[in-house]
Design an enzyme around this catalytic site. Structure first.
Site, PDB file in Angstrom:
ATOM      1  N   THR A  84       0.828  -1.214   0.000  1.00 20.81           N
ATOM      2  CA  THR A  84       0.000   0.000   0.000  1.00 20.81           C
ATOM      3  C   THR A  84       0.855   1.254   0.000  1.00 20.81           C
ATOM      4  OG1 THR A  84      -1.821  -1.115   1.096  1.00 20.81           O
ATOM      5  CG2 THR A  84      -1.744   1.260   1.362  1.00 20.81           C
ATOM      6  N   THR A 143       1.568  -4.392   4.349  1.00 21.19           N
ATOM      7  CA  THR A 143       1.402  -4.769   5.756  1.00 21.19           C
ATOM      8  C   THR A 143       0.860  -6.197   5.927  1.00 21.19           C
ATOM      9  OG1 THR A 143      -0.846  -3.873   5.805  1.00 21.19           O
ATOM     10  CG2 THR A 143       0.927  -2.398   6.520  1.00 21.19           C
ATOM     11  N   ASP A 144       0.183  -6.713   4.891  1.00 18.48           N
ATOM     12  CA  ASP A 144      -0.597  -7.945   5.086  1.00 18.48           C
ATOM     13  C   ASP A 144       0.243  -9.180   5.444  1.00 18.48           C
ATOM     14  OD1 ASP A 144      -2.980  -6.658   4.831  1.00 18.48           O
ATOM     15  OD2 ASP A 144      -3.328  -7.221   2.749  1.00 18.48           O
TER      16      ASP A 144
HETATM   17  C1  SIN Z   1      -1.062  -3.012   2.893  1.00 17.18           C
HETATM   18  O1  SIN Z   1       0.082  -2.787   2.526  1.00 17.18           O
HETATM   19  O2  SIN Z   1      -1.527  -2.451   3.915  1.00 17.18           O
HETATM   20  C2  SIN Z   1      -2.006  -3.932   2.176  1.00 17.18           C
HETATM   21  C3  SIN Z   1      -1.508  -4.413   0.870  1.00 17.18           C
HETATM   22  C4  SIN Z   1      -0.279  -5.247   0.983  1.00 17.18           C
HETATM   23  O3  SIN Z   1      -0.087  -5.935   1.986  1.00 17.18           O
HETATM   24  O4  SIN Z   1       0.506  -5.245   0.010  1.00 17.18           O
END
Ligand code: SIN
Length: 309
Positions: free
Chosen positions: A13, A92-93
């Site tokens: 993200t 983050t995932d």
């Molecule tokens: C995020 O980064 O918060 C969600 C998408 C990802 O993990 O690439």
């Protein structure tokens, strides 16, 4: 001479874009280059930085080939005498899985800071630029070492970090251990020691990733059945992690199938499906203090080590 900080881009993200600046949900991750992300932070301009785009993906799609490429690139940069630390932009995932893999394989004596964002780069109040600035500050902190995560002004050790919130800017937590520190106006206020350990070694991740062991997670819950475990074993799974209820209990129907797996020499590791805490008691096994996702990485590495062995 100022040590160089290398910034490795993998997407997420933090590199995402949305059609509308007010839209923090309907966006596409992994659109902007890591060089672009750096250019959006004027405060980084005077520093000795070097950028490399290792991947460009939504981290839900993280795969073994990307892990292998990232670990090898990281190992190469850490070995350079002119490099003081590395920052990795990541979604983050699955960030906590990558963080644990890199800590276990490299246990670096220099800092490796994974950084992410919860809002796309096009957002009205994007969090990525500040997080990136903070991550570089952590990578430049005196004595910094090991794999850590910087998000929303908080720094987490690779072994403790969990994504606990799907939307809020402070999406990560370190559970009972607490955060390693906080970043305030470019300065790290540290509460705990840096992550340390004996590296398993990059050689573990060499070779064809298609041949890496297949480890799956199964969850115990009301009405659990053993069919999924039997299907996985029939399909050739190499290891299983069971996310058990409470202090490691498993539904009797699921347990029967897991016993069959163990009898067929398929390792089964138990951890709790509770969001915090550890399994307590005797004979709790190697994953007692791990999340299911962390345990899966650990079992993968254990199986790779056994093959190399
Ligand atoms: C995020 O980064 O918060 C969600 C998408 C990802 O993990 O690439």
């Amino acid at each position: 001479m100022q040590s160089k900080i290398v910034i490795l881009g993998t997407g997420g993200t933090i590199a995402g874009t949305a059609a509308n600046p007010h839209d923090n949900v309907a966006y596409t991750a992994g659109q902007r280059s890591v060089a672009d992300l750096l250019a959006a932070v004027p405060a980084l301009a005077g520093l000795s930085l070097e950028a490399e785009q290792v991947a460009q993906l939504d981290s839900k799609d993280m795969d073994f080939a990307t892990w292998q490429r990232l670990a090898q690139s990281l190992g190469r940069h850490l070995a350079r005498s002119d490099v003081g630390g590395v920052v990795i932009t990541h979604g983050t995932d699955t960030l906590e899985e990558t963080a644990w893999l890199l800590q276990r394989v490299l246990a670096p004596s220099k800092p490796v800071v994974l950084v992410a964002a919860m809002r796309p780069s096009t957002a009205l109040a994007a969090d990525g630029p500040q997080n990136l600035l903070d991550a570089v500050a952590v990578a430049r902190a005196p004595g910094a070492r090991g794999v850590v995560v910087a998000l929303a002004g908080r720094v987490h050790a690779a072994g403790d970090v969990r994504k606990v919130r799907p939307y809020r800017l402070d999406a990560f937590d370190s559970g009972d251990a607490g955060v390693l520190g906080v970043v305030e106006e470019g300065h790290l206020r540290r509460f705990r020691d840096w992550p340390a350990g004996v590296p398993l070694g990059l050689a573990l991740l060499e070779g064809d990733v298609a041949r890496w062991p297949w480890v799956e997670i199964v969850t115990s819950h009301a009405g659990a059945r053993g069919d999924a475990v039997r299907a996985l074993c029939a399909a050739g799974v190499h290891g299983l992690v069971v996310a058990a209820t409470g202090n490691g209990t498993v539904h009797q129907s699921l347990q029967a199938a897991l016993d069959e797996a163990v009898a067929a020499a398929i390792p089964v590791w138990r951890c709790t499906r509770c969001a915090g805490g550890v399994l307590v008691g005797t004979d709790v096994g190697p994953a007692a203090a791990m999340s299911p996702w962390q345990a899966r990485v650990e079992l993968l590495l254990t199986l790779l080590a056994a093959r190399a062995g």
